[in-house]
Design a protein around this motif. Structure first.
Motif, PDB file in Angstrom:
ATOM      1  N   LEU A  48       0.809  -1.217   0.000  1.00 56.65           N
ATOM      2  CA  LEU A  48       0.000   0.000   0.000  1.00 56.65           C
ATOM      3  C   LEU A  48       0.841   1.265   0.000  1.00 56.65           C
ATOM      4  CD1 LEU A  48      -2.799  -1.044   2.524  1.00 56.65           C
ATOM      5  CD2 LEU A  48      -2.909  -0.998   0.029  1.00 56.65           C
ATOM      6  N   GLY A  49       2.148   1.126   0.105  1.00 55.59           N
ATOM      7  CA  GLY A  49       3.027   2.282   0.067  1.00 55.59           C
ATOM      8  C   GLY A  49       3.188   2.994   1.396  1.00 55.59           C
ATOM      9  N   VAL A  50       2.800   2.361   2.464  1.00 58.75           N
ATOM     10  CA  VAL A  50       2.961   2.938   3.799  1.00 58.75           C
ATOM     11  C   VAL A  50       4.429   2.816   4.202  1.00 58.75           C
ATOM     12  CG1 VAL A  50       2.252   2.743   6.216  1.00 58.75           C
ATOM     13  CG2 VAL A  50       0.608   2.300   4.402  1.00 58.75           C
ATOM     14  N   THR A  51       4.945   3.820   4.876  1.00 62.31           N
ATOM     15  CA  THR A  51       6.336   3.783   5.310  1.00 62.31           C
ATOM     16  C   THR A  51       6.522   2.680   6.350  1.00 62.31           C
ATOM     17  OG1 THR A  51       6.502   6.150   4.971  1.00 62.31           O
ATOM     18  CG2 THR A  51       8.203   5.124   6.299  1.00 62.31           C
ATOM     19  N   THR A  52       7.455   1.784   6.071  1.00 62.40           N
ATOM     20  CA  THR A  52       7.742   0.669   6.971  1.00 62.40           C
ATOM     21  C   THR A  52       9.243   0.625   7.239  1.00 62.40           C
ATOM     22  OG1 THR A  52       8.040  -0.883   5.156  1.00 62.40           O
ATOM     23  CG2 THR A  52       5.818  -0.705   6.054  1.00 62.40           C
ATOM     24  N   PRO A  53       9.673  -0.141   8.231  1.00 58.26           N
ATOM     25  CA  PRO A  53      11.110  -0.252   8.498  1.00 58.26           C
ATOM     26  C   PRO A  53      11.841  -1.213   7.562  1.00 58.26           C
ATOM     27  CG  PRO A  53       9.878  -1.494  10.117  1.00 58.26           C
ATOM     28  CD  PRO A  53       8.880  -0.746   9.292  1.00 58.26           C
ATOM     29  N   ILE A  54      11.176  -1.729   6.558  1.00 54.60           N
ATOM     30  CA  ILE A  54      11.794  -2.704   5.664  1.00 54.60           C
ATOM     31  C   ILE A  54      13.022  -2.142   4.943  1.00 54.60           C
ATOM     32  CG2 ILE A  54      11.417  -4.124   3.599  1.00 54.60           C
ATOM     33  CD1 ILE A  54       8.595  -4.654   4.643  1.00 54.60           C
ATOM     34  N   PRO A  55      12.978  -0.923   4.371  1.00 57.70           N
ATOM     35  CA  PRO A  55      14.201  -0.416   3.722  1.00 57.70           C
ATOM     36  C   PRO A  55      15.366  -0.248   4.702  1.00 57.70           C
ATOM     37  CG  PRO A  55      12.301   0.844   3.005  1.00 57.70           C
ATOM     38  CD  PRO A  55      11.848  -0.053   4.111  1.00 57.70           C
ATOM     39  N   TRP A  56      15.090   0.169   5.914  1.00 57.80           N
ATOM     40  CA  TRP A  56      16.152   0.302   6.917  1.00 57.80           C
ATOM     41  C   TRP A  56      16.761  -1.057   7.229  1.00 57.80           C
ATOM     42  CZ3 TRP A  56      12.837   3.572  10.764  1.00 57.80           C
ATOM     43  CH2 TRP A  56      12.641   4.854  10.240  1.00 57.80           C
ATOM     44  N   LEU A  57      15.912  -2.061   7.364  1.00 55.32           N
ATOM     45  CA  LEU A  57      16.418  -3.408   7.644  1.00 55.32           C
ATOM     46  C   LEU A  57      17.246  -3.938   6.472  1.00 55.32           C
ATOM     47  CD1 LEU A  57      13.284  -5.001   9.320  1.00 55.32           C
ATOM     48  CD2 LEU A  57      15.432  -4.393  10.422  1.00 55.32           C
ATOM     49  N   GLU A  58      16.804  -3.641   5.247  1.00 55.34           N
ATOM     50  CA  GLU A  58      17.568  -4.083   4.086  1.00 55.34           C
ATOM     51  C   GLU A  58      18.939  -3.407   4.044  1.00 55.34           C
ATOM     52  OE1 GLU A  58      15.026  -3.223   0.798  1.00 55.34           O
ATOM     53  OE2 GLU A  58      13.882  -5.072   1.032  1.00 55.34           O
ATOM     54  N   GLN A  59      19.007  -2.132   4.386  1.00 51.05           N
ATOM     55  CA  GLN A  59      20.289  -1.431   4.406  1.00 51.05           C
ATOM     56  C   GLN A  59      21.181  -1.943   5.531  1.00 51.05           C
ATOM     57  OE1 GLN A  59      19.432   2.728   4.682  1.00 51.05           O
ATOM     58  NE2 GLN A  59      18.853   2.915   2.526  1.00 51.05           N
ATOM     59  N   LEU A  60      20.589  -2.311   6.645  1.00 53.18           N
ATOM     60  CA  LEU A  60      21.356  -2.778   7.793  1.00 53.18           C
ATOM     61  C   LEU A  60      21.859  -4.200   7.597  1.00 53.18           C
ATOM     62  CD1 LEU A  60      22.226  -2.106  10.739  1.00 53.18           C
ATOM     63  CD2 LEU A  60      20.101  -3.192  11.459  1.00 53.18           C
ATOM     64  N   VAL A  61      20.996  -5.080   7.132  1.00 54.23           N
ATOM     65  CA  VAL A  61      21.326  -6.502   7.048  1.00 54.23           C
ATOM     66  C   VAL A  61      21.853  -6.889   5.670  1.00 54.23           C
ATOM     67  CG1 VAL A  61      20.373  -8.828   7.363  1.00 54.23           C
ATOM     68  CG2 VAL A  61      19.585  -6.964   8.802  1.00 54.23           C
ATOM     69  N   GLY A  62      21.547  -6.112   4.643  1.00 58.43           N
ATOM     70  CA  GLY A  62      21.945  -6.436   3.275  1.00 58.43           C
ATOM     71  C   GLY A  62      23.431  -6.669   3.089  1.00 58.43           C
ATOM     72  N   PRO A  63      24.297  -5.734   3.493  1.00 60.29           N
ATOM     73  CA  PRO A  63      25.737  -5.964   3.304  1.00 60.29           C
ATOM     74  C   PRO A  63      26.257  -7.190   4.059  1.00 60.29           C
ATOM     75  CG  PRO A  63      25.318  -3.654   3.763  1.00 60.29           C
ATOM     76  CD  PRO A  63      24.021  -4.395   3.971  1.00 60.29           C
ATOM     77  N   LEU A  64      25.718  -7.446   5.227  1.00 70.01           N
ATOM     78  CA  LEU A  64      26.127  -8.615   5.989  1.00 70.01           C
ATOM     79  C   LEU A  64      25.742  -9.889   5.244  1.00 70.01           C
ATOM     80  CD1 LEU A  64      27.291  -9.767   8.624  1.00 70.01           C
ATOM     81  CD2 LEU A  64      24.983  -9.679   9.559  1.00 70.01           C
ATOM     82  N   GLY A  65      24.529  -9.923   4.707  1.00 67.70           N
ATOM     83  CA  GLY A  65      24.078 -11.095   3.954  1.00 67.70           C
ATOM     84  C   GLY A  65      24.886 -11.299   2.677  1.00 67.70           C
TER      85      GLY A  65
END
Length: 70
Positions: A48-65
């Protein structure tokens, strides 16, 4: 698409929940229910386009993964 997400959440809850219910593992059942409900909620909010913490989590965990699964 939202109906598909909710239906898959229900199917996963049934698949995971019925054995927990039969073995009377109440705490585990509640934990699985909360995790699945939060995943469905975040998925619907993302659609629905509501702001969620998903992009923050992707930025935080993405490089580690990427480092681990290179």
């Amino acid at each position: 698409m939202i109906i598909l997400l909710v239906a898959s959440g229900i199917l996963i809850m049934l698949y995971e929940g019925i054995p927990l219910l039969k073995n009377r593992l109440w705490r585990e059942l509640v934990t699985v229910g909360i995790l699945i409900a939060s995943a469905v909620f975040l998925g619907i909010a993302e659609m629905l386009g509501v702001t969620t913490p998903i992009p923050w989590l992707e930025q935080l965990v993405g490089p580690l993964g990427q480092t681990i699964f290179k």
